[in-house]
Design a protein around this motif. Sequence first.
Motif, PDB file in Angstrom:
ATOM      1  N   PRO A 135       8.774  11.322 -19.745  1.00  0.00           N
ATOM      2  CA  PRO A 135       8.256  10.200 -18.951  1.00  0.00           C
ATOM      3  C   PRO A 135       8.583  10.283 -17.469  1.00  0.00           C
ATOM      4  O   PRO A 135       7.910   9.681 -16.652  1.00  0.00           O
ATOM      5  CB  PRO A 135       8.930   8.986 -19.587  1.00  0.00           C
ATOM      6  N   GLY A 136       9.640  11.003 -17.104  1.00  0.00           N
ATOM      7  CA  GLY A 136      10.017  11.110 -15.697  1.00  0.00           C
ATOM      8  C   GLY A 136       9.427  12.356 -15.069  1.00  0.00           C
ATOM      9  O   GLY A 136       8.225  12.609 -15.161  1.00  0.00           O
ATOM     10  N   ASP A 137      10.277  13.152 -14.434  1.00  0.00           N
ATOM     11  CA  ASP A 137       9.823  14.386 -13.805  1.00  0.00           C
ATOM     12  C   ASP A 137      10.128  15.588 -14.684  1.00  0.00           C
ATOM     13  O   ASP A 137      10.574  16.633 -14.217  1.00  0.00           O
ATOM     14  CB  ASP A 137      10.482  14.545 -12.428  1.00  0.00           C
ATOM     15  N   GLU A 138       9.892  15.433 -15.979  1.00  0.00           N
ATOM     16  CA  GLU A 138      10.082  16.537 -16.906  1.00  0.00           C
ATOM     17  C   GLU A 138       8.778  17.314 -17.044  1.00  0.00           C
ATOM     18  O   GLU A 138       7.699  16.737 -17.092  1.00  0.00           O
ATOM     19  CB  GLU A 138      10.522  16.031 -18.283  1.00  0.00           C
ATOM     20  N   GLY A 139       8.896  18.634 -17.111  1.00  0.00           N
ATOM     21  CA  GLY A 139       7.724  19.466 -17.286  1.00  0.00           C
ATOM     22  C   GLY A 139       7.701  20.613 -16.301  1.00  0.00           C
ATOM     23  O   GLY A 139       8.737  21.041 -15.782  1.00  0.00           O
ATOM     24  N   TYR A 140       6.498  21.114 -16.019  1.00  0.00           N
ATOM     25  CA  TYR A 140       6.305  22.306 -15.197  1.00  0.00           C
ATOM     26  C   TYR A 140       5.510  21.893 -13.965  1.00  0.00           C
ATOM     27  O   TYR A 140       4.343  21.524 -14.070  1.00  0.00           O
ATOM     28  CB  TYR A 140       5.555  23.370 -15.988  1.00  0.00           C
ATOM     29  N   GLU A 141       6.134  21.981 -12.789  1.00  0.00           N
ATOM     30  CA  GLU A 141       5.554  21.374 -11.582  1.00  0.00           C
ATOM     31  C   GLU A 141       5.042  22.405 -10.594  1.00  0.00           C
ATOM     32  O   GLU A 141       5.759  23.333 -10.203  1.00  0.00           O
ATOM     33  CB  GLU A 141       6.591  20.500 -10.877  1.00  0.00           C
ATOM     34  N   VAL A 142       3.813  22.187 -10.154  1.00  0.00           N
ATOM     35  CA  VAL A 142       3.275  22.850  -8.971  1.00  0.00           C
ATOM     36  C   VAL A 142       3.440  21.873  -7.813  1.00  0.00           C
ATOM     37  O   VAL A 142       2.938  20.743  -7.863  1.00  0.00           O
ATOM     38  CB  VAL A 142       1.796  23.236  -9.156  1.00  0.00           C
ATOM     39  N   GLN A 143       4.131  22.307  -6.777  1.00  0.00           N
ATOM     40  CA  GLN A 143       4.488  21.401  -5.685  1.00  0.00           C
ATOM     41  C   GLN A 143       3.292  21.017  -4.831  1.00  0.00           C
ATOM     42  O   GLN A 143       2.395  21.830  -4.547  1.00  0.00           O
ATOM     43  CB  GLN A 143       5.549  22.069  -4.797  1.00  0.00           C
ATOM     44  N   ILE A 144       3.283  19.745  -4.424  1.00  0.00           N
ATOM     45  CA  ILE A 144       2.369  19.221  -3.415  1.00  0.00           C
ATOM     46  C   ILE A 144       3.222  18.718  -2.262  1.00  0.00           C
ATOM     47  O   ILE A 144       4.162  17.940  -2.467  1.00  0.00           O
ATOM     48  CB  ILE A 144       1.493  18.097  -3.992  1.00  0.00           C
ATOM     49  N   LEU A 145       2.913  19.181  -1.063  1.00  0.00           N
ATOM     50  CA  LEU A 145       3.703  18.845   0.123  1.00  0.00           C
ATOM     51  C   LEU A 145       2.889  19.201   1.351  1.00  0.00           C
ATOM     52  O   LEU A 145       2.075  20.136   1.309  1.00  0.00           O
ATOM     53  CB  LEU A 145       5.018  19.648   0.120  1.00  0.00           C
TER      54      LEU A 145
END
Length: 260
Positions: A135-145
């Motif tokens: 539910p939080g920031d768990e998983g595999y992230e591609v960054q947006i910035l």
Amino acid sequence: MTARLALALLPFALATGVAMAQNAPPAGDPKATEQWEPVPPVVTPGQRDAAPPSDAIVLFDGHQLDQWEASKDHSPAHWKVHDGVMTVDKTTGNIQTKRRFRNYQLHLEWQVPKNISGEGQARGNSGVFVASTGPGDEGYEVQILDSYRNKTYVNGQAAAIYKQTPPLANAMRPPGEWQAYDIVWTAPVFAADGSVQSPAYVTLFHNGIVVQNHTRLTGETLYIGKPVYKAYTDAPIKLQAHGDPSAPISFRNIWVRPLD
């Protein structure tokens, strides 16, 4: 023919024979290597390059969020929809797709405000979690910035596999312009005991430029510590509400093509 002349002509004869052998047609039937079935399905491309093809699942068409839910409790998503885009609302948190996916092709476009302020990671921070496992920031992230003339750690800039792999290039357009991500996600495969049989891979085009080329992931995204894998079967796609007050990120034209 004298023996001396025969010896002189020998190299020419050998070379001619080799050339004839190389130019001779191959033996066998060429039809033996022709494949006729199964016939690939017909997919009609969008009328514009970024438009969804005929077999895509449209996740956001500019009008409603019926394909999305709040990550924390699966309640309806309440990001702001206006002028054909949706904008992060940090008060409601991350949102994710109601559908779950394994392997897929994803297209999305995102924008940071033209008048953005801040620097480093406090400059338009968000992310797309290609597989959300919690539910939080768990998983595999591609960054947006906003990485246009904005220095930060390279595995945390736009198009990085966050805290794992920097992009091959910085393909950012200036703030206020739309950025496009085209992602091919290959989900990890786990054995019955939870061990990794095949790791995850991601290919990413940022504004049409290859910035992740079949990049191997070493586990899920962690802000502190080394990435680790946790077994899962399929997962939603999640958009992050990072909480950057200076730069609410906007999204448009989001679609996915399952590849399973």
